[in-house]
Design a protein around this motif. Structure first.
Motif, PDB file in Angstrom:
ATOM      1  N   SER A 129       0.826  -1.218   0.000  1.00  0.00           N
ATOM      2  CA  SER A 129       0.000   0.000   0.000  1.00  0.00           C
ATOM      3  C   SER A 129       0.855   1.260   0.000  1.00  0.00           C
ATOM      4  O   SER A 129       0.451   2.296  -0.529  1.00  0.00           O
ATOM      5  N   PHE A 130       2.054   1.187   0.576  1.00  0.00           N
ATOM      6  CA  PHE A 130       2.930   2.354   0.667  1.00  0.00           C
ATOM      7  C   PHE A 130       3.589   2.673  -0.676  1.00  0.00           C
ATOM      8  O   PHE A 130       3.776   3.845  -1.024  1.00  0.00           O
ATOM      9  N   ILE A 131       3.918   1.627  -1.433  1.00  0.00           N
ATOM     10  CA  ILE A 131       4.618   1.840  -2.706  1.00  0.00           C
ATOM     11  C   ILE A 131       3.705   1.627  -3.907  1.00  0.00           C
ATOM     12  O   ILE A 131       4.186   1.587  -5.052  1.00  0.00           O
ATOM     13  N   LYS A 132       2.421   1.521  -3.683  1.00  0.00           N
ATOM     14  CA  LYS A 132       1.479   1.310  -4.786  1.00  0.00           C
ATOM     15  C   LYS A 132       1.634   2.348  -5.899  1.00  0.00           C
ATOM     16  O   LYS A 132       1.686   1.979  -7.084  1.00  0.00           O
ATOM     17  N   PRO A 133       1.719   3.669  -5.602  1.00  0.00           N
ATOM     18  CA  PRO A 133       1.885   4.646  -6.696  1.00  0.00           C
ATOM     19  C   PRO A 133       3.149   4.403  -7.519  1.00  0.00           C
ATOM     20  O   PRO A 133       3.137   4.566  -8.742  1.00  0.00           O
ATOM     21  N   THR A 134       4.230   3.996  -6.863  1.00  0.00           N
ATOM     22  CA  THR A 134       5.478   3.731  -7.578  1.00  0.00           C
ATOM     23  C   THR A 134       5.318   2.547  -8.520  1.00  0.00           C
ATOM     24  O   THR A 134       5.746   2.598  -9.685  1.00  0.00           O
ATOM     25  N   ILE A 135       4.700   1.479  -8.032  1.00  0.00           N
ATOM     26  CA  ILE A 135       4.502   0.293  -8.867  1.00  0.00           C
ATOM     27  C   ILE A 135       3.591   0.610 -10.043  1.00  0.00           C
ATOM     28  O   ILE A 135       3.830   0.160 -11.172  1.00  0.00           O
ATOM     29  N   GLU A 136       2.543   1.391  -9.802  1.00  0.00           N
ATOM     30  CA  GLU A 136       1.642   1.770 -10.892  1.00  0.00           C
ATOM     31  C   GLU A 136       2.393   2.509 -11.988  1.00  0.00           C
ATOM     32  O   GLU A 136       2.184   2.255 -13.188  1.00  0.00           O
ATOM     33  N   GLN A 137       3.285   3.425 -11.602  1.00  0.00           N
ATOM     34  CA  GLN A 137       4.055   4.167 -12.586  1.00  0.00           C
ATOM     35  C   GLN A 137       4.994   3.251 -13.365  1.00  0.00           C
ATOM     36  O   GLN A 137       5.173   3.404 -14.581  1.00  0.00           O
ATOM     37  N   VAL A 138       5.596   2.297 -12.678  1.00  0.00           N
ATOM     38  CA  VAL A 138       6.488   1.350 -13.348  1.00  0.00           C
ATOM     39  C   VAL A 138       5.715   0.515 -14.366  1.00  0.00           C
ATOM     40  O   VAL A 138       6.145   0.349 -15.513  1.00  0.00           O
ATOM     41  N   LEU A 139       4.552  -0.003 -13.963  1.00  0.00           N
ATOM     42  CA  LEU A 139       3.765  -0.842 -14.864  1.00  0.00           C
ATOM     43  C   LEU A 139       3.234  -0.051 -16.056  1.00  0.00           C
ATOM     44  O   LEU A 139       3.235  -0.539 -17.192  1.00  0.00           O
ATOM     45  N   LEU A 140       2.800   1.185 -15.801  1.00  0.00           N
ATOM     46  CA  LEU A 140       2.323   2.024 -16.902  1.00  0.00           C
ATOM     47  C   LEU A 140       3.458   2.367 -17.863  1.00  0.00           C
ATOM     48  O   LEU A 140       3.264   2.406 -19.088  1.00  0.00           O
ATOM     49  N   SER A 141       4.633   2.634 -17.322  1.00  0.00           N
ATOM     50  CA  SER A 141       5.784   2.952 -18.160  1.00  0.00           C
ATOM     51  C   SER A 141       6.153   1.749 -19.032  1.00  0.00           C
ATOM     52  O   SER A 141       6.435   1.900 -20.229  1.00  0.00           O
ATOM     53  N   ARG A 142       6.120   0.560 -18.453  1.00  0.00           N
ATOM     54  CA  ARG A 142       6.431  -0.648 -19.231  1.00  0.00           C
ATOM     55  C   ARG A 142       5.373  -0.876 -20.311  1.00  0.00           C
ATOM     56  O   ARG A 142       5.703  -1.257 -21.433  1.00  0.00           O
ATOM     57  N   ARG A 143       4.128  -0.649 -19.953  1.00  0.00           N
ATOM     58  CA  ARG A 143       3.050  -0.820 -20.922  1.00  0.00           C
ATOM     59  C   ARG A 143       3.221   0.161 -22.083  1.00  0.00           C
ATOM     60  O   ARG A 143       3.021  -0.175 -23.242  1.00  0.00           O
ATOM     61  N   LYS A 144       3.610   1.393 -21.741  1.00  0.00           N
ATOM     62  CA  LYS A 144       3.836   2.412 -22.766  1.00  0.00           C
ATOM     63  C   LYS A 144       4.981   2.008 -23.687  1.00  0.00           C
ATOM     64  O   LYS A 144       4.880   2.117 -24.917  1.00  0.00           O
ATOM     65  N   MET A 145       6.094   1.532 -23.110  1.00  0.00           N
ATOM     66  CA  MET A 145       7.242   1.140 -23.919  1.00  0.00           C
ATOM     67  C   MET A 145       6.906  -0.049 -24.806  1.00  0.00           C
ATOM     68  O   MET A 145       7.321  -0.106 -25.971  1.00  0.00           O
ATOM     69  N   ASP A 146       6.138  -1.007 -24.285  1.00  0.00           N
ATOM     70  CA  ASP A 146       5.735  -2.162 -25.089  1.00  0.00           C
ATOM     71  C   ASP A 146       4.890  -1.717 -26.276  1.00  0.00           C
ATOM     72  O   ASP A 146       5.053  -2.210 -27.403  1.00  0.00           O
ATOM     73  N   TYR A 147       3.984  -0.776 -26.016  1.00  0.00           N
ATOM     74  CA  TYR A 147       3.127  -0.290 -27.097  1.00  0.00           C
ATOM     75  C   TYR A 147       3.955   0.427 -28.168  1.00  0.00           C
ATOM     76  O   TYR A 147       3.754   0.225 -29.368  1.00  0.00           O
ATOM     77  N   LEU A 148       4.902   1.268 -27.728  1.00  0.00           N
ATOM     78  CA  LEU A 148       5.713   2.014 -28.682  1.00  0.00           C
ATOM     79  C   LEU A 148       6.604   1.084 -29.506  1.00  0.00           C
ATOM     80  O   LEU A 148       6.800   1.304 -30.701  1.00  0.00           O
ATOM     81  N   ARG A 149       7.149   0.045 -28.875  1.00  0.00           N
ATOM     82  CA  ARG A 149       7.956  -0.924 -29.632  1.00  0.00           C
ATOM     83  C   ARG A 149       7.099  -1.627 -30.686  1.00  0.00           C
ATOM     84  O   ARG A 149       7.530  -1.821 -31.831  1.00  0.00           O
TER      85      ARG A 149
END
Length: 299
Positions: free
Chosen positions: A256-276
């Motif tokens: 619960s404490f690092i949830k925002p950080t994990i969300e940003q990491v997952l969104l960033s990976r999703r974005k990079m996968d889409y761009l590739r």
């Protein structure tokens, strides 16, 4: 081949191109394609013209007539100064430097267009929803990378003005904290200087020091302990608090404490996968349409 969704998004490139052109100095895509004789010039430096339509978007409705005129004069003078400096620079810079700077400008233009375009595609095409299952799975795989760099705690507390008559009752209710206790504390909450009853949220110890000044980094080990109840006082008032749980430096951070950080990491990976994927589709489509080929110059 492009997916149907990608093709629909690619059709919006003209709009995005306009955005990019605005960012590098044009104020109207429509104005780009007008014949110069149809556009009303307000100033000229050499072969460069500043047009009325370039100024129009910069004049706001809340400007008086005098303010508008003053702004226009200053803008025109600044524009002219830049054009004159640019002209002098082109004359005095060496051919090598001009070529170098022109290449930089071309690189910037390309980066600007493609960045604006890709961001628009990503924002429209990628799913921004991160499920609880995805968060939990990522957390379990990578939890060793989420060790705390500072202590945190779950706490409930109140700050009372000095001389508060029901201090003992408040302390008793704060310790027990059943449903009826929470209702009681909420009912008299307007009398508290500060309060926090949401003890499910992890907070940094540094935040606790700010809210409860008698607790400091030097004495935190005394008061910020699991299940610890404290009553402290300073010149401002009295602080009653109950520590529910603590985590120290180098312990694994709670999800619960690092949830925002994990969300940003997952969104960033999703974005990079889409761009590739998008870049691969672009290349495949260009090769198929014979718009892209690599020449073998080794022969």
């Amino acid at each position: 081949m492009f997916s149907k969704k990608s093709k629909l998004l690619l059709n919006k490139f003209y709009i995005l191109l306009c955005v990019g052109l605005i960012a590098i100095g044009y104020t109207s895509c429509e104005g780009m394609f007008k014949k110069d004789e149809e556009r009303e010039a307000v100033a000229r430096v050499g072969e460069s013209f500043l047009y009325k339509e370039d100024l129009a978007p910069l004049i706001t409705e809340n400007m008086s007539k005098a303010d508008s005129a003053s702004f226009a004069t200053n803008y025109i003078n600044n524009w002219a100064s830049k054009q004159l400096l640019l002209s002098k620079a082109k004359i005095n810079l060496s051919e090598e430097k001009l070529a170098e700077y022109n290449a930089l400008v071309d690189d910037y233009r390309t980066e600007l267009y493609t960045s604006v375009y890709k961001e628009a595609l990503v924002s429209q095409a990628t799913d921004t929803l991160i499920t609880a299952e995805q968060l939990q799975a990522f957390y379990e795989r990578a939890k060793e990378n989420f060790k705390l760099k500072e202590p945190i705690a779950r706490i409930r507390f109140v700050a009372l003005p000095k001389g508060f008559l029901d201090k003992d009752e408040v302390g008793r209710r704060l310790k027990r904290f059943k449903e009826d206790d929470l209702r009681y504390l909420d009912s008299i909450g307007v009398q508290f200087s500060k309060l926090n009853f949401n003890d499910s949220i992890w907070v940094r110890n540094t935040r606790i020091y700010e809210e409860i000044p008698p607790i400091t980094a030097e004495n935190a080990n005394r008061y910020l302990k699991n299940s610890q109840f404290f009553e402290l006082e300073d010149s401002i008032g009295v602080y009653l608090g109950k520590i529910v749980e603590t985590k120290d430096v180098n312990e694994i951070a709670p999800l619960s404490f690092i949830k925002p950080t994990i969300e940003q990491v997952l969104l960033s990976r999703r974005k990079m996968d889409y761009l590739r994927k998008l870049e691969t589709e672009l290349l495949d489509e260009a090769i198929k349409d014979k718009d892209f080929e690599v020449f073998d110059n080794k022969k």
